[in-house]
Design a protein around this motif. Structure first.
Motif, PDB file in Angstrom:
ATOM      1  N   TRP A 161      -3.997   6.582  -3.182  1.00 45.66           N
ATOM      2  CA  TRP A 161      -4.429   5.303  -2.616  1.00 45.66           C
ATOM      3  C   TRP A 161      -3.316   4.621  -1.842  1.00 45.66           C
ATOM      4  O   TRP A 161      -3.542   4.058  -0.795  1.00 45.66           O
ATOM      5  N   VAL A 162      -2.057   4.671  -2.363  1.00 41.16           N
ATOM      6  CA  VAL A 162      -0.983   3.976  -1.677  1.00 41.16           C
ATOM      7  C   VAL A 162      -0.396   4.800  -0.537  1.00 41.16           C
ATOM      8  O   VAL A 162       0.566   4.416   0.068  1.00 41.16           O
ATOM      9  N   GLY A 163      -1.012   5.958  -0.245  1.00 41.68           N
ATOM     10  CA  GLY A 163      -0.590   6.714   0.936  1.00 41.68           C
ATOM     11  C   GLY A 163       0.591   7.624   0.701  1.00 41.68           C
ATOM     12  O   GLY A 163       1.305   7.960   1.625  1.00 41.68           O
ATOM     13  N   ILE A 164       0.791   8.051  -0.542  1.00 37.88           N
ATOM     14  CA  ILE A 164       1.906   8.963  -0.819  1.00 37.88           C
ATOM     15  C   ILE A 164       1.584  10.348  -0.259  1.00 37.88           C
ATOM     16  O   ILE A 164       2.449  11.097   0.102  1.00 37.88           O
ATOM     17  N   ASP A 165       0.294  10.687  -0.185  1.00 35.58           N
ATOM     18  CA  ASP A 165      -0.109  12.015   0.236  1.00 35.58           C
ATOM     19  C   ASP A 165       0.130  12.205   1.726  1.00 35.58           C
ATOM     20  O   ASP A 165      -0.679  11.836   2.550  1.00 35.58           O
ATOM     21  N   ARG A 166       1.257  12.789   2.034  1.00 36.36           N
ATOM     22  CA  ARG A 166       1.592  13.098   3.420  1.00 36.36           C
ATOM     23  C   ARG A 166       2.006  14.566   3.496  1.00 36.36           C
ATOM     24  O   ARG A 166       2.973  14.921   4.132  1.00 36.36           O
ATOM     25  N   GLY A 167       1.298  15.393   2.735  1.00 35.75           N
ATOM     26  CA  GLY A 167       1.638  16.812   2.709  1.00 35.75           C
ATOM     27  C   GLY A 167       2.667  17.136   1.653  1.00 35.75           C
ATOM     28  O   GLY A 167       3.082  18.276   1.526  1.00 35.75           O
ATOM     29  N   ARG A 191       0.822  -1.212   0.000  1.00 37.54           N
ATOM     30  CA  ARG A 191       0.000   0.000   0.000  1.00 37.54           C
ATOM     31  C   ARG A 191       0.857   1.263   0.000  1.00 37.54           C
ATOM     32  O   ARG A 191       0.494   2.263  -0.594  1.00 37.54           O
ATOM     33  N   LYS A 192       1.974   1.221   0.700  1.00 39.79           N
ATOM     34  CA  LYS A 192       2.812   2.407   0.859  1.00 39.79           C
ATOM     35  C   LYS A 192       3.813   2.596  -0.270  1.00 39.79           C
ATOM     36  O   LYS A 192       4.373   3.671  -0.416  1.00 39.79           O
ATOM     37  N   ASN A 193       4.046   1.562  -1.062  1.00 39.85           N
ATOM     38  CA  ASN A 193       5.087   1.635  -2.082  1.00 39.85           C
ATOM     39  C   ASN A 193       4.484   1.436  -3.467  1.00 39.85           C
ATOM     40  O   ASN A 193       4.266   0.326  -3.919  1.00 39.85           O
TER      41      ASN A 193
END
Length: 193
Positions: free
Chosen positions: A184-190, A89-91
């Motif tokens: 979706w994979v959680g790249i959005d961290r600001g 999910r994260k990569n």
């Protein structure tokens, strides 16, 4: 003492701080954990990192194991699958690489793990698939999730074989570009996109 009881005792000893018990436990289960991790991420370095994370958690939280909830192998399998799926999910690149590898593995006899992975990946990338052209989406779904060969897809879609291969290739390239996939994979961290 049975093998199960010996392994439960190892966990108790690990919880009490025994490095020797941890080493024995690690040797017994490292290949089991690695096989699960690799079957999900299909990347040796990532699978090794996942193993490290799982065994670090075992070392730190051995007391969490409960005999009533299942076997030690089931406990380790759940931890490993969870860590592996989190890694996917994260990569984004790892996920796309894994999706591409599914086309090569579809000739293999589908085992329970591969079927589980197909189901999971279908669920996880559905939003990204919605954002690509319909014919590309249909070709990818038929190939990766329905297990159809390129020839079968060509017949069903009434397209030349080369066109089907192009649809799949362009579809995968478009998936890489999807902003929805990055979110979706959680790249959005600001971070700026």
């Amino acid at each position: 003492m049975s093998s199960d009881q010996e392994n439960i005792q190892l966990l108790k000893d690990i919880a009490a701080g025994s490095r020797q018990a941890f080493d024995i436990f690690y040797e017994k289960y490292i290949s089991f954990v690695y096989q699960i991790a690799f079957s999900i991420v299909h990347n040796h370095a990532e699978a090794e990192d996942i193993c490290h994370d799982v065994f670090l958690e075992v070392y730190q939280k051995a007391r969490q194991y409960s005999e009533e909830k299942g076997s030690i192998k089931a406990w380790l399998a759940v931890k490993t699958k969870s860590r592996s799926l989190d890694r996917l999910r994260k990569n984004k690149d790892l996920l796309i690489h894994r999706l591409e590898n599914l086309s090569e593995s579809k000739k293999m006899e589908p085992g329970a793990d591969l079927q589980f992975l197909h189901s999971l990946e279908k669920h996880l990338i559905i939003e990204a698939l919605k954002a690509i052209p319909i014919e590309q989406r249909e070709a990818i779904i038929r190939s990766y999730y329905n297990g159809e060969t390129h020839n079968e897809i060509a017949i069903t879609m009434k397209k030349p074989l080369g066109s089907v291969k192009s649809l799949i290739r362009y579809g995968l390239n478009n998936l890489r570009k999807q902003k929805a996939l990055m979110q979706w994979v959680g790249i959005d961290r600001g971070e700026k996109k």
